[in-house]
Design a protein around this motif. Structure first.
Motif, short mmCIF file in Angstrom:
data_model
loop_
_atom_site.label_atom_id
_atom_site.label_comp_id
_atom_site.label_asym_id
_atom_site.label_seq_id
_atom_site.Cartn_x
_atom_site.Cartn_y
_atom_site.Cartn_z
N ASN A 49 0.83 -1.21 0.00
CA ASN A 49 0.00 0.00 0.00
C ASN A 49 0.86 1.26 0.00
O ASN A 49 0.51 2.27 -0.63
N LEU A 54 -1.06 4.16 -1.92
CA LEU A 54 -2.43 4.06 -1.41
C LEU A 54 -2.46 4.48 0.05
O LEU A 54 -3.50 4.79 0.61
N PHE A 89 -4.96 -7.36 -8.42
CA PHE A 89 -5.37 -7.88 -7.12
C PHE A 89 -5.77 -9.36 -7.21
O PHE A 89 -6.13 -9.86 -8.26
N GLN A 90 -5.75 -10.00 -6.06
CA GLN A 90 -6.16 -11.40 -5.96
C GLN A 90 -7.59 -11.58 -6.45
O GLN A 90 -7.92 -12.54 -7.13
N SER A 91 -8.45 -10.61 -6.06
CA SER A 91 -9.88 -10.74 -6.34
C SER A 91 -10.29 -10.07 -7.65
O SER A 91 -11.47 -9.83 -7.88
N ASP A 166 -0.87 -8.04 -5.86
CA ASP A 166 -1.06 -8.59 -4.52
C ASP A 166 -1.73 -9.96 -4.62
O ASP A 166 -2.91 -10.03 -4.95
N GLU A 167 -0.97 -11.01 -4.43
CA GLU A 167 -1.47 -12.39 -4.54
C GLU A 167 -2.23 -12.61 -5.85
O GLU A 167 -3.38 -13.09 -5.82
P1 ADP Z 1 -6.57 -8.95 -2.27
O1 ADP Z 1 -7.79 -9.62 -2.82
O2 ADP Z 1 -5.29 -9.32 -2.99
O3 ADP Z 1 -6.47 -9.01 -0.78
P2 ADP Z 1 -7.95 -6.50 -2.44
O4 ADP Z 1 -8.76 -6.54 -3.68
O5 ADP Z 1 -8.63 -6.81 -1.16
O6 ADP Z 1 -6.69 -7.44 -2.65
O7 ADP Z 1 -7.26 -5.07 -2.33
C1 ADP Z 1 -6.12 -4.85 -1.54
C2 ADP Z 1 -6.06 -3.37 -1.12
O8 ADP Z 1 -6.06 -2.49 -2.24
C3 ADP Z 1 -7.23 -2.96 -0.26
O9 ADP Z 1 -6.75 -2.20 0.83
C4 ADP Z 1 -8.12 -2.11 -1.15
O10 ADP Z 1 -8.71 -1.04 -0.43
C5 ADP Z 1 -7.17 -1.58 -2.18
N1 ADP Z 1 -7.78 -1.55 -3.52
C6 ADP Z 1 -8.53 -2.52 -4.04
N2 ADP Z 1 -8.92 -2.21 -5.28
C7 ADP Z 1 -8.40 -1.00 -5.56
C8 ADP Z 1 -8.43 -0.14 -6.71
N3 ADP Z 1 -9.07 -0.47 -7.82
N4 ADP Z 1 -7.77 1.03 -6.65
C9 ADP Z 1 -7.12 1.37 -5.54
N5 ADP Z 1 -7.06 0.60 -4.42
C10 ADP Z 1 -7.68 -0.56 -4.43
#
Ligand code: ADP
Ligand code: ADP
Length: 229
Positions: A49, A54, A89-91, A166-167
């Motif tokens: 982050n 972020l 991101f992972q998701s 991230d993952e």
């Molecule tokens: P993971 O599934 O890998 O844990 P997340 O999708 O939960 O990842 O996101 C990780 C972090 O990044 C969270 O703190 C979220 O608030 C932030 N985040 C998620 N999507 C975005 C985005 N599109 N832009 C900026 N920050 C994001």
């Protein structure tokens, strides 16, 4: 490209304090491919982050591509983020109601890039990740691996020099994971600096350098083909 000097992060919830990062010193050169490993709670997300602008560190300095970003305000940080960093991101974080093409065009829309350029660049990137035939589909109609390809295409639209993941393979089966890692390798070979968090040693092995975190500290820094330091 990334220089963290004595970076610490303390989360405060009322009187409760958590030291998520003890002073961390880290330099990532332009063009490196770095994997970050460490058990849950070791500070990986906090570090990502901060690197991704972020969140800001509690103390220490962060120089990103020549700019001292720890001194910037929210608006300035947001601008740096849009110019310098692509996120995966992972998701996946795709918009379900939008098509694959619309998802990839979104960051360019926010950046005010003209429609034709947006369309052209998105189509180009989707072809590059092997999804030329799927541009009109919605994310729900795609496999996990395909969704992650869309997310990667989206992360490349602004031509950011750094890709943070991230993952990225955390929700994928083994075969799709390797395909995604191959894609990262190609992107890396074309000059993008990549920093990736993973729990899986087999995935970390694709990187040129592995950082092991524990309890908010950088415990081990291993470069491929060298002994750890
Ligand atoms: P993971 O599934 O890998 O844990 P997340 O999708 O939960 O990842 O996101 C990780 C972090 O990044 C969270 O703190 C979220 O608030 C932030 N985040 C998620 N999507 C975005 C985005 N599109 N832009 C900026 N920050 C994001
Ligand atoms: P990892 O990504 O390696 O699992 P994190 O960076 O998420 O580790 O967390 C590091 C430490 O900071 C953990 O002890 C976690 O509980 C704590 N932490 C993370 N985010 C917050 C928050 N928003 N508020 C308070 N504590 C947090």
């Amino acid at each position: 490209m990334i220089t963290l000097t004595d970076i610490s992060k303390v989360y405060k919830n009322g009187s409760l304090e958590v030291q998520a990062l003890s002073p961390v010193n880290l330099q990532v050169e332009r063009g490196e491919f770095v994997a970050i490993m460490g058990s849950s709670g070791s500070g990986k997300s906090t570090l990502m982050n901060i690197i991704g602008c972020l969140d800001v560190p509690t103390s220490g300095s962060y120089n990103l591509d020549g700019q001292e970003v720890h001194t910037l305000n929210e608006d300035q940080l947001s601008r740096v983020r849009n110019q310098k960093i692509g996120f995966v991101f992972q998701s996946f974080n795709l918009l379900g109601r939008q098509t694959v093409l619309q998802n990839v065009m979104l960051p360019m829309m926010y950046a005010g890039i003209p429609r034709e350029t947006r369309n052209e660049r998105a189509m180009e990137l989707l072809a590059r990740v092997g999804l030329a035939e799927r541009v009109k589909h919605r994310p729900t109609e795609l496999s996990g691996g395909q969704k992650q390809r869309v997310a990667i295409a989206r992360a490349l639209t602004m031509k950011a020099p750094i890709l943070l993941a991230d993952e990225p393979t955390g929700n994928l089966d083994t075969k799709s994971s390797y395909e995604i890692m191959d894609l990262f390798k190609q992107i890396h070979a074309e000059g993008t600096t990549i920093v990736l968090v993973t729990h899986e040693p087999d995935i970390a092995e694709h990187a040129d350098r592995v950082l092991l975190f524990g309890d908010g500290k950088l415990l081990k820094d291993t470069r491929k083909g060298s002994v750890s330091s």
